[in-house]
Structure formats: structure tokens, C-alpha cells
Write a protein that holds these residues in place. Sequence first.
Motif, PDB file in Angstrom:
ATOM      1  N   ILE A 166       6.588   5.244   6.541  1.00  0.00           N
ATOM      2  CA  ILE A 166       5.653   5.334   5.408  1.00  0.00           C
ATOM      3  C   ILE A 166       6.183   6.241   4.297  1.00  0.00           C
ATOM      4  O   ILE A 166       5.659   6.208   3.182  1.00  0.00           O
ATOM      5  N   SER A 167       7.217   7.028   4.599  1.00  0.00           N
ATOM      6  CA  SER A 167       7.717   7.976   3.591  1.00  0.00           C
ATOM      7  C   SER A 167       8.884   7.429   2.791  1.00  0.00           C
ATOM      8  O   SER A 167       9.233   7.983   1.752  1.00  0.00           O
ATOM      9  N   GLY A 168       9.492   6.335   3.278  1.00  0.00           N
ATOM     10  CA  GLY A 168      10.661   5.802   2.589  1.00  0.00           C
ATOM     11  C   GLY A 168      11.867   6.704   2.727  1.00  0.00           C
ATOM     12  O   GLY A 168      12.767   6.708   1.887  1.00  0.00           O
ATOM     13  N   GLN A 215      -0.942  14.978  -2.244  1.00  0.00           N
ATOM     14  CA  GLN A 215      -0.635  14.743  -3.650  1.00  0.00           C
ATOM     15  C   GLN A 215       0.198  15.882  -4.218  1.00  0.00           C
ATOM     16  O   GLN A 215       0.004  17.049  -3.876  1.00  0.00           O
ATOM     17  N   ASN A 240       0.824  -1.219   0.000  1.00  0.00           N
ATOM     18  CA  ASN A 240       0.000   0.000   0.000  1.00  0.00           C
ATOM     19  C   ASN A 240       0.851   1.258   0.000  1.00  0.00           C
ATOM     20  O   ASN A 240       1.987   1.267   0.487  1.00  0.00           O
ATOM     21  N   ASN A 241       0.257   2.310  -0.501  1.00  0.00           N
ATOM     22  CA  ASN A 241       0.752   3.650  -0.234  1.00  0.00           C
ATOM     23  C   ASN A 241      -0.028   4.136   0.990  1.00  0.00           C
ATOM     24  O   ASN A 241      -1.198   4.510   0.878  1.00  0.00           O
ATOM     25  N   VAL A 242       0.599   4.073   2.163  1.00  0.00           N
ATOM     26  CA  VAL A 242      -0.053   4.549   3.387  1.00  0.00           C
ATOM     27  C   VAL A 242       0.071   6.071   3.390  1.00  0.00           C
ATOM     28  O   VAL A 242       1.161   6.619   3.539  1.00  0.00           O
ATOM     29  N   TYR A 243      -1.055   6.751   3.204  1.00  0.00           N
ATOM     30  CA  TYR A 243      -1.008   8.200   3.014  1.00  0.00           C
ATOM     31  C   TYR A 243      -1.513   8.999   4.216  1.00  0.00           C
ATOM     32  O   TYR A 243      -1.442  10.235   4.211  1.00  0.00           O
ATOM     33  N   GLU A 253       6.269  17.308  -2.160  1.00  0.00           N
ATOM     34  CA  GLU A 253       7.420  16.587  -1.633  1.00  0.00           C
ATOM     35  C   GLU A 253       7.506  16.703  -0.119  1.00  0.00           C
ATOM     36  O   GLU A 253       8.365  16.088   0.507  1.00  0.00           O
ATOM     37  N   LYS A 276       0.268  12.502   3.803  1.00  0.00           N
ATOM     38  CA  LYS A 276       0.903  12.720   2.502  1.00  0.00           C
ATOM     39  C   LYS A 276      -0.059  13.514   1.633  1.00  0.00           C
ATOM     40  O   LYS A 276      -1.254  13.206   1.599  1.00  0.00           O
ATOM     41  N   GLY A 288      -4.562   3.356   3.738  1.00  0.00           N
ATOM     42  CA  GLY A 288      -3.771   2.986   2.587  1.00  0.00           C
ATOM     43  C   GLY A 288      -4.617   2.985   1.332  1.00  0.00           C
ATOM     44  O   GLY A 288      -5.845   2.864   1.392  1.00  0.00           O
ATOM     45  N   ASP A 289      -3.966   3.121   0.179  1.00  0.00           N
ATOM     46  CA  ASP A 289      -4.721   3.232  -1.071  1.00  0.00           C
ATOM     47  C   ASP A 289      -5.419   1.939  -1.451  1.00  0.00           C
ATOM     48  O   ASP A 289      -6.429   1.951  -2.164  1.00  0.00           O
TER      49      ASP A 289
END
Length: 338
Positions: free
Chosen positions: A118-120, A161, A54-57, A164, A159, A195-196
Motif C-alpha cells: 500500500i506504500s509503493g 497525512q 484507492n489510496n489505502v490508508y 513520510e 498512513k 480506502g479513500d
Amino acid sequence: RKKHVITANKALISEYGPEIFECAEKNGVSVYFEAAVGGGMPVIKTIREGLVGNNVYSIKTIINGTCNYILSTMTAQGQPFEEVLKEAQAKGYAEADPTLDVGGGDSGHKVTIMASLISGGYIPYDKISIEGITSISSDDISFASELGYTIKLLGVIKKEQNSEQLDVRVHPVMLHSKHIMASVSEAYNAVLLEGDAVGQILLYGKGAGEMPTASAVVSDVIDVARNISASSPIRIPMSYYTSSKAIQVKPIETIVSRYYLRFTVTDKPGVLASITSFLGNEGISIASVMQKEGYSDKSVPVIILTHTASEKGIRTAIESIEKMDYIKDKTQVLRIED
């Protein structure tokens, strides 16, 4: 010999994680830290493994049991902060020096770890905005309840859209009383992830204590043993958690939110008109106004809920308002989270 490391020290991972993970990788070993965030709740494993697809946003979290116990008790019993803090210390929920807890620092350490995962990248602890609960009064608790809200110390990670920057902060908020996090009471913790692919997931449980912490540590011990047995000592690499990959944190002055404002003012004509004028000058639209009976010093509380406004505009307006002679105490500002 080169040794794997298991720690429950959230400050260590939050502030010195980049150096620790770099050293571990060079030596072919792992650092496990499940117990550093959320006690017995598997927060780290959920983010690093369970939600890896997932993209956990978004994460919203009540992650300090001391603060949640204090705010829950203030809400249930109407006691002032100082009394409940002493009660929490007597019961062992708060340290003799509770500054790290009630000042928000403990939550901040845990939130920066989750935000980094979650941001890497790496979220430096000293770059996020942290506010504690020491300014929350029993009046604020009562007014919030009357308006249909509950006050909680919340860690927020968002996060956005095409940005950065990562929105990472810790501060008291007003949650609608029907919000799933509003019911988290006593010394319990909760982490609401979005998450997405999976949508919302809620982790709920004891965030501290001997046995919940031991549960997380034993889980890490078994993971390390399994990794060694499978000849995979670095099964979950942490090479991204480095200062060279520091993520830019969104300045809190640039966020937008709805707000609860409590002004303590002299009870005389024209005060409300003056306050609303200053707010209007910053483009702040008012959703509702409530004025209560006065205090013993002949001042009165004026409570205003705003529509969505900018943090910068709120701060500018309050700075101007607090220069007026009708203001009798520091203005209370709480953000409203949906």
C-alpha cells in the motif's frame, strides 16, 4: 529456462523480496505470492488489483490463526495461556516450537508485505515493532471483558497525512467488544482495509491450512498461465518493492493511543495516589480506575484506562513507577484500538 515463481513463503517475500523481485524483473518473469498472506483470503490480489484505484490508508488485521485461537479460547474458557497453547499444539493449530507465531513474527512478516504494497515502497521487516501474546494473562482477558473489551493480536498499518513515515506495528490490543474485528474467533483471520474511495472492506476467512493455501496457490498458477497466454509475463510490476525505495517506519515511541495499564501492587494506602502522580507528571489523563481483590501473596491488581497519551510518556511513567517498592510484578501495558 527462465521460470515464473509462485511461493507461500511470507518470510522470504518480507525479508528478501527486493532481491527476488529485482532478479525476476531482469529475467522477464513474475513472482506470485497470494498464499503468503491470509491463506485462502485474496489479500494480495485485493490490494494490488481490486483496490488499485484507492489510496489505502489503513489496515487492521488479525493475521495469525494460532494466536487468535489461543486468545479466543482464553476468552471463552478462562484458561491460562500455557494450557491453551498445549491444547492448540495437540489440535495442530500451533507448531512444536510456536515462537514465530506467539512471538508475533509470523504476523510481522505478513504485515510488512501488506504495508509495502500500500506504500509503493519497501517496509523492512527489522524496522517494525513486534510484540507477541506470551505476556497476556487470564486476568487481563477477564478484566478486558469486564470493561467491555476483547484482546486480540493486531497488525496495524496507518498512513498519516503530511508524513513520510508509515505507522506499522504488531502487538496485542484491546478492541471494544462491538468492534467488527472483536468477533473474529478461533483460528480465523481478518483484514480490515480502508480506502479513500471504497471506505471499509473486510476480508474474513481461514488464514492457513492445506486447502485454503492450495486455493491461493492455484489462483496464482492460473494468473501466471493467463499472463503467458496474453504475452504479458509481467502484468503487475513490482519494481517499487526495492531497498532503494525503503519507506521510513514511524517509531513506536512516537505514537499516541489510549492505554490499559495493570499494576500489581502492595495493598496499602497511598499507592494509587503515587501511581496517578507519576502518570500526571507525563501529562497522562486517567479515564477510569478499577481495583480488584488481592492475590494470595497479598498484592492487588490496579487497572487504569487512560485517555489518549503518548507512548513515550507511558514508558517514562512506568519506568519511574516500577522503581517503587510497592510494585510486585511487571506492569502490563496494552494499547486500545478504535
